[in-house]
Design an enzyme around this catalytic site. Structure first.
Site, PDB file in Angstrom:
ATOM      1  CG  HIS A 185      -0.540   0.042   2.523  1.00 47.62           C
ATOM      2  ND1 HIS A 185      -0.354   1.227   3.194  1.00 47.62           N
ATOM      3  CD2 HIS A 185      -0.223  -0.931   3.407  1.00 47.62           C
ATOM      4  CE1 HIS A 185       0.048   0.968   4.438  1.00 47.62           C
ATOM      5  NE2 HIS A 185       0.153  -0.335   4.584  1.00 47.62           N
ATOM      6  CG  ASP A 198       1.542  -3.707   5.328  1.00 46.17           C
ATOM      7  OD1 ASP A 198       2.313  -2.814   5.712  1.00 46.17           O
ATOM      8  OD2 ASP A 198       0.300  -3.560   5.316  1.00 46.17           O
ATOM      9  CG  ASP A 228       2.318   0.676   7.901  1.00 46.99           C
ATOM     10  OD1 ASP A 228       1.988   0.154   6.836  1.00 46.99           O
ATOM     11  OD2 ASP A 228       1.549   0.795   8.875  1.00 46.99           O
ATOM     12  CG  HIS A 236       0.486   3.134  12.448  1.00 49.51           C
ATOM     13  ND1 HIS A 236      -0.848   2.834  12.547  1.00 49.51           N
ATOM     14  CD2 HIS A 236       0.904   2.540  11.297  1.00 49.51           C
ATOM     15  CE1 HIS A 236      -1.216   2.075  11.523  1.00 49.51           C
ATOM     16  NE2 HIS A 236      -0.161   1.885  10.748  1.00 49.51           N
ATOM     17  CD  GLU A 241      -3.137  -1.501   5.265  1.00 49.58           C
ATOM     18  OE1 GLU A 241      -3.156  -2.547   5.911  1.00 49.58           O
ATOM     19  OE2 GLU A 241      -2.774  -0.414   5.777  1.00 49.58           O
ATOM     20  CD  GLU A 242      -1.792   2.297   7.586  1.00 47.84           C
ATOM     21  OE1 GLU A 242      -2.488   1.884   8.522  1.00 47.84           O
ATOM     22  OE2 GLU A 242      -0.609   1.949   7.394  1.00 47.84           O
TER      23      GLU A 242
HETATM   24 CO    CO Z   1      -0.247   0.677   8.904  1.00 47.08          CO
HETATM   25 ZN    ZN Z   2       0.692  -1.219   6.421  1.00 47.47          ZN
END
Ligand code: CO
Ligand code: ZN
Length: 336
Positions: free
Chosen positions: A60, A217, A163, A303, A194-195
């Site tokens: 992603h 990922d 990420d 994150h 995606e998030e």
């Molecule tokens: Co993520």
């Molecule tokens: Zn991810």
């Protein structure tokens, strides 16, 4: 891969505003695919044609961020999360808007830090009043962390948006290394949103109709002080996913991954992730079901603006995915 990861992680791309990342990936992948197209959500498909079966490999493009909800008379901006971003990590962190505007998050007076909530935080972009702030930022504008990439001594990287730009980097590197002719059709998907709930992968899988799905990922690790018990560490190889909150990986895909790693002496780990999901979660329940799995890059502080990965895990993930795709995948036996 230092430069590739630097360019990708420093690009601006909160969920729904992946344009900058998409443009960058198209230029980096130039000449390495047979067909390129995008869909209405902004997913980028880079296809390598071939005979059956069809494999969809997804990473992603989007990253977590914040969205502007309100600007007050003194020019302070109220924000809300886009994706899983913890309010406790926010005070003092810088954010950047697409037009380059930068600000720091802080909070109202609190008696205890446990009182910290989103509605007690604000973003200060250094403007004295609402009028001047509104010239730079509008309601609904998205911002991502303002944090540059650094290669650390010894081979680890630190940056925002590992990420999942490291997943994008792995796909790009594999695309560059693959021979012109493959035993089957492969589509490299650079997905959006995606998030916020695997939304891009959902429409992309419906369109491409793959026979198999693979997501690349990041995943959490259990190797930091007093961490939640988890059998994944930095630097011990890519993790072959067994399950997360979005998918129970298909045993056939898992076996193909494990066998390929063993045959080629590629170090690997097995991942059971108790929270979080990935694009494989959307792909495996597309149409009548798609046998799917995932290759995960171990990552610390996911994150946060300072996610850490080990470059040896990236190299081994590239190797594993490359070897997987140059082998002939089954065309018949796909049952669980
Ligand atoms: Co993520
Ligand atoms: Zn991810």
């Amino acid at each position: 891969m230092d430069n590739l990861v630097k360019e990708l992680t420093e690009a601006f791309g909160p969920s729904g505003e992946e344009n900058e990342v998409r443009t960058l990936i198209k230029s980096l992948a130039k000449g390495k695919f047979d067909r390129v197209y995008e869909d209405v959500l902004g997913n980028l498909f880079l296809e390598r044609e071939g005979s059956a079966p069809k494999i969809l490999v997804s990473a992603h493009m989007d990253e977590i961020g914040v969205i502007v909800t309100h600007i007050d008379d003194n020019g302070f901006i109220r924000i809300a999360p886009v994706g899983g971003i913890s309010v406790y990590g926010l005070p003092g962190k810088r954010f950047r808007f697409r037009n380059g505007t930068i600000g720091t998050v802080y909070h109202e007076k609190l008696d205890k830090i446990s009182e910290l909530e989103w509605n007690k935080t604000y973003l200060d972009i250094g403007q004295p009043d609402r009028e001047s702030a509104a010239k730079l930022v509008s309601i609904g504008d998205l911002a991502c962390y303002d944090q540059s990439f650094r290669a650390l001594e010894g081979g680890r990287y630190i940056s925002k948006a590992m990420d999942d730009r490291v997943g994008c980097a792995v796909l790009l590197e594999v695309l560059r290394r693959l021979p012109r002719k493959l035993p089957q059709a492969v589509c490299f998907l650079f997905s959006v949103q995606e998030e916020v709930g695997l939304r891009g992968a959902t429409t992309a899988a419906y369109r491409y109709e793959p026979d198999f799905g693979i997501a690349v990922d990041v995943t959490l690790v259990g190797d930091t002080p007093k961490a939640h018990l988890m059998e994944v560490s930095l630097g011990k190889g890519p993790a072959i996913k067994v399950k997360d909150r979005s998918v129970l990986c298909h045993p056939l895909v898992r076996k193909l991954m494990i066998d390929t790693a063993k045959v080629n002496n590629i170090p690997y780990q097995l991942e059971v992730l108790e929270r979080g999901g990935t694009d494989a979660g959307a792909i495996h329940i597309s149409r009548e079901g798609v046998p799917s799995g995932a290759i995960s890059i171990p990552c610390r502080y996911i994150h946060s603006p300072s996610e850490i990965v080990d470059s040896s895990d990236l190299k081994n993930a590239v190797l594993l995915l490359e070897k997987l795709l140059i082998d002939q995948w089954p065309t018949q036996e796909r049952s669980y």
